[in-house]
Design a protein around this motif. Structure first.
Motif, PDB file in Angstrom:
ATOM      1  N   GLY A   4       0.800  -1.212   0.000  1.00  0.00           N
ATOM      2  CA  GLY A   4       0.000   0.000   0.000  1.00  0.00           C
ATOM      3  C   GLY A   4       0.835   1.265   0.000  1.00  0.00           C
ATOM      4  O   GLY A   4       2.075   1.218  -0.096  1.00  0.00           O
ATOM      5  N   SER A   5       0.143   2.396   0.121  1.00  0.00           N
ATOM      6  CA  SER A   5       0.793   3.703   0.054  1.00  0.00           C
ATOM      7  C   SER A   5       0.333   4.602   1.188  1.00  0.00           C
ATOM      8  O   SER A   5      -0.792   4.463   1.696  1.00  0.00           O
ATOM      9  CB  SER A   5       0.470   4.395  -1.276  1.00  0.00           C
ATOM     10  N   LEU A   6       1.199   5.513   1.570  1.00  0.00           N
ATOM     11  CA  LEU A   6       0.884   6.560   2.523  1.00  0.00           C
ATOM     12  C   LEU A   6       1.656   7.808   2.120  1.00  0.00           C
ATOM     13  O   LEU A   6       2.742   7.704   1.530  1.00  0.00           O
ATOM     14  CB  LEU A   6       1.298   6.180   3.953  1.00  0.00           C
ATOM     15  N   THR A   7       1.103   8.954   2.470  1.00  0.00           N
ATOM     16  CA  THR A   7       1.813  10.213   2.272  1.00  0.00           C
ATOM     17  C   THR A   7       1.934  10.929   3.613  1.00  0.00           C
ATOM     18  O   THR A   7       0.921  11.199   4.266  1.00  0.00           O
ATOM     19  CB  THR A   7       1.099  11.119   1.273  1.00  0.00           C
ATOM     20  N   LEU A   8       3.152  11.186   4.013  1.00  0.00           N
ATOM     21  CA  LEU A   8       3.417  11.935   5.237  1.00  0.00           C
ATOM     22  C   LEU A   8       3.579  13.412   4.891  1.00  0.00           C
ATOM     23  O   LEU A   8       4.122  13.753   3.836  1.00  0.00           O
ATOM     24  CB  LEU A   8       4.681  11.439   5.922  1.00  0.00           C
ATOM     25  N   SER A   9       3.125  14.270   5.799  1.00  0.00           N
ATOM     26  CA  SER A   9       3.280  15.712   5.632  1.00  0.00           C
ATOM     27  C   SER A   9       3.987  16.283   6.845  1.00  0.00           C
ATOM     28  O   SER A   9       3.800  15.798   7.962  1.00  0.00           O
ATOM     29  CB  SER A   9       1.919  16.393   5.482  1.00  0.00           C
ATOM     30  N   CYS A  10       4.751  17.334   6.615  1.00  0.00           N
ATOM     31  CA  CYS A  10       5.441  18.030   7.688  1.00  0.00           C
ATOM     32  C   CYS A  10       5.273  19.525   7.450  1.00  0.00           C
ATOM     33  O   CYS A  10       5.818  20.068   6.487  1.00  0.00           O
ATOM     34  CB  CYS A  10       6.915  17.647   7.719  1.00  0.00           C
ATOM     35  N   VAL A  11       4.515  20.164   8.328  1.00  0.00           N
ATOM     36  CA  VAL A  11       4.296  21.603   8.215  1.00  0.00           C
ATOM     37  C   VAL A  11       5.346  22.319   9.050  1.00  0.00           C
ATOM     38  O   VAL A  11       5.540  21.997  10.236  1.00  0.00           O
ATOM     39  CB  VAL A  11       2.883  21.984   8.685  1.00  0.00           C
TER      40      VAL A  11
ATOM     41  N   SER B 188      15.737  30.561   7.526  1.00  0.00           N
ATOM     42  CA  SER B 188      17.041  30.014   7.901  1.00  0.00           C
ATOM     43  C   SER B 188      17.237  28.569   7.468  1.00  0.00           C
ATOM     44  O   SER B 188      18.293  27.984   7.687  1.00  0.00           O
ATOM     45  CB  SER B 188      17.211  30.112   9.422  1.00  0.00           C
ATOM     46  N   LEU B 189      16.234  27.980   6.831  1.00  0.00           N
ATOM     47  CA  LEU B 189      16.317  26.573   6.446  1.00  0.00           C
ATOM     48  C   LEU B 189      17.197  26.371   5.229  1.00  0.00           C
ATOM     49  O   LEU B 189      17.192  27.189   4.310  1.00  0.00           O
ATOM     50  CB  LEU B 189      14.924  26.034   6.135  1.00  0.00           C
ATOM     51  N   TYR B 190      17.935  25.251   5.190  1.00  0.00           N
ATOM     52  CA  TYR B 190      18.608  24.900   3.951  1.00  0.00           C
ATOM     53  C   TYR B 190      18.364  23.456   3.533  1.00  0.00           C
ATOM     54  O   TYR B 190      18.596  23.102   2.389  1.00  0.00           O
ATOM     55  CB  TYR B 190      20.097  25.207   3.980  1.00  0.00           C
ATOM     56  N   ARG B 191      17.901  22.606   4.411  1.00  0.00           N
ATOM     57  CA  ARG B 191      17.558  21.244   4.019  1.00  0.00           C
ATOM     58  C   ARG B 191      16.514  20.665   4.962  1.00  0.00           C
ATOM     59  O   ARG B 191      16.557  20.894   6.164  1.00  0.00           O
ATOM     60  CB  ARG B 191      18.799  20.353   3.986  1.00  0.00           C
ATOM     61  N   MET B 192      15.591  19.885   4.385  1.00  0.00           N
ATOM     62  CA  MET B 192      14.586  19.171   5.151  1.00  0.00           C
ATOM     63  C   MET B 192      14.747  17.689   4.898  1.00  0.00           C
ATOM     64  O   MET B 192      15.233  17.278   3.839  1.00  0.00           O
ATOM     65  CB  MET B 192      13.180  19.598   4.720  1.00  0.00           C
ATOM     66  N   GLY B 193      14.298  16.892   5.860  1.00  0.00           N
ATOM     67  CA  GLY B 193      14.438  15.460   5.659  1.00  0.00           C
ATOM     68  C   GLY B 193      13.447  14.654   6.462  1.00  0.00           C
ATOM     69  O   GLY B 193      12.768  15.177   7.353  1.00  0.00           O
TER      70      GLY B 193
ATOM     71  N   SER C 208       9.207  15.640  -1.434  1.00  0.00           N
ATOM     72  CA  SER C 208       8.940  16.872  -2.159  1.00  0.00           C
ATOM     73  C   SER C 208       8.635  17.973  -1.158  1.00  0.00           C
ATOM     74  O   SER C 208       8.400  17.702   0.024  1.00  0.00           O
ATOM     75  CB  SER C 208       7.766  16.697  -3.132  1.00  0.00           C
ATOM     76  N   ARG C 209       8.670  19.215  -1.640  1.00  0.00           N
ATOM     77  CA  ARG C 209       8.322  20.321  -0.747  1.00  0.00           C
ATOM     78  C   ARG C 209       7.519  21.355  -1.507  1.00  0.00           C
ATOM     79  O   ARG C 209       7.664  21.506  -2.710  1.00  0.00           O
ATOM     80  CB  ARG C 209       9.569  20.934  -0.092  1.00  0.00           C
ATOM     81  N   ASP C 210       6.659  22.030  -0.777  1.00  0.00           N
ATOM     82  CA  ASP C 210       5.869  23.126  -1.316  1.00  0.00           C
ATOM     83  C   ASP C 210       6.189  24.340  -0.461  1.00  0.00           C
ATOM     84  O   ASP C 210       5.665  24.473   0.650  1.00  0.00           O
ATOM     85  CB  ASP C 210       4.384  22.779  -1.269  1.00  0.00           C
ATOM     86  N   ASN C 211       7.065  25.190  -0.972  1.00  0.00           N
ATOM     87  CA  ASN C 211       7.492  26.335  -0.169  1.00  0.00           C
ATOM     88  C   ASN C 211       6.364  27.325   0.085  1.00  0.00           C
ATOM     89  O   ASN C 211       6.392  28.054   1.072  1.00  0.00           O
ATOM     90  CB  ASN C 211       8.669  27.042  -0.846  1.00  0.00           C
ATOM     91  N   THR C 212       5.373  27.346  -0.790  1.00  0.00           N
ATOM     92  CA  THR C 212       4.247  28.270  -0.584  1.00  0.00           C
ATOM     93  C   THR C 212       3.404  27.844   0.612  1.00  0.00           C
ATOM     94  O   THR C 212       2.721  28.659   1.226  1.00  0.00           O
ATOM     95  CB  THR C 212       3.360  28.355  -1.831  1.00  0.00           C
ATOM     96  N   LYS C 213       3.453  26.564   0.915  1.00  0.00           N
ATOM     97  CA  LYS C 213       2.700  26.038   2.063  1.00  0.00           C
ATOM     98  C   LYS C 213       3.607  25.676   3.230  1.00  0.00           C
ATOM     99  O   LYS C 213       3.136  25.155   4.244  1.00  0.00           O
ATOM    100  CB  LYS C 213       1.898  24.799   1.643  1.00  0.00           C
ATOM    101  N   ASN C 214       4.913  25.902   3.069  1.00  0.00           N
ATOM    102  CA  ASN C 214       5.880  25.531   4.102  1.00  0.00           C
ATOM    103  C   ASN C 214       5.681  24.078   4.536  1.00  0.00           C
ATOM    104  O   ASN C 214       5.641  23.770   5.741  1.00  0.00           O
ATOM    105  CB  ASN C 214       5.773  26.463   5.315  1.00  0.00           C
ATOM    106  N   THR C 215       5.559  23.203   3.564  1.00  0.00           N
ATOM    107  CA  THR C 215       5.266  21.807   3.851  1.00  0.00           C
ATOM    108  C   THR C 215       6.203  20.901   3.053  1.00  0.00           C
ATOM    109  O   THR C 215       6.483  21.167   1.886  1.00  0.00           O
ATOM    110  CB  THR C 215       3.807  21.466   3.510  1.00  0.00           C
ATOM    111  N   VAL C 216       6.647  19.851   3.720  1.00  0.00           N
ATOM    112  CA  VAL C 216       7.457  18.813   3.084  1.00  0.00           C
ATOM    113  C   VAL C 216       6.656  17.517   3.129  1.00  0.00           C
ATOM    114  O   VAL C 216       6.006  17.216   4.137  1.00  0.00           O
ATOM    115  CB  VAL C 216       8.798  18.639   3.811  1.00  0.00           C
ATOM    116  N   TYR C 217       6.726  16.763   2.042  1.00  0.00           N
ATOM    117  CA  TYR C 217       5.951  15.533   1.928  1.00  0.00           C
ATOM    118  C   TYR C 217       6.880  14.338   1.724  1.00  0.00           C
ATOM    119  O   TYR C 217       7.981  14.472   1.194  1.00  0.00           O
ATOM    120  CB  TYR C 217       4.996  15.616   0.732  1.00  0.00           C
ATOM    121  N   LEU C 218       6.384  13.180   2.134  1.00  0.00           N
ATOM    122  CA  LEU C 218       7.051  11.929   1.812  1.00  0.00           C
ATOM    123  C   LEU C 218       5.983  10.980   1.282  1.00  0.00           C
ATOM    124  O   LEU C 218       5.156  10.476   2.059  1.00  0.00           O
ATOM    125  CB  LEU C 218       7.761  11.331   3.022  1.00  0.00           C
TER     126      LEU C 218
END
Length: 116
Positions: A16-23, A30-35, A71-81
């Motif tokens: 199966g599949s899941l999508t994680l989000s991180c707001v 000051s950010l340069y990398r997310m993980g 992936s990331r959406d800078n307009t929403k300040n969100t990173v996805y997995l």
């Protein structure tokens, strides 16, 4: 510092599949990398995938290449997995991580359980 709030974990069957989000909130300039990192019971915390905040350059652990997409959406300040073709060995607590000027911040984690 920045604050990180994860969501999207849960119980899923193998394959199966899941999508994680991180707001992300706070000093996002000051950010340069997310993980995303994960920690299985009785094991250490392992890096799963990272992405640069501005350029989109990404890294994947060998164990998830071809199955997970960060992936990331800078307009929403969100990173996805996006996690596809999940395996029981993907079962772990998944943590969002932010590397910024001056330090590193962690989210509280979200549980992912993959049943066989």
């Amino acid at each position: 510092q920045v604050q990180l709030v994860e969501s999207g974990g849960g119980l899923v069957q193998a394959g199966g599949s899941l999508t994680l989000s991180c707001v992300v909130s706070g000093r996002t300039f000051s950010l340069y990398r997310m993980g995303w990192y994960r920690q299985a019971p009785g094991k250490g915390r392992d890096r799963v995938a990272t992405i640069t905040w501005s350029g989109g350059s990404s890294y994947y652990a060998d164990s998830v290449k071809g199955r997970f997409t960060i992936s990331r959406d800078n307009t929403k300040n969100t990173v996805y997995l996006q996690m596809n073709s999940l395996k029981p060995e993907d079962t772990a607590i998944y943590y969002c991580n932010a590397e910024r000027v001056g330090g590193t911040d962690w989210g509280q984690g979200t549980q992912v359980t993959v049943s066989s």
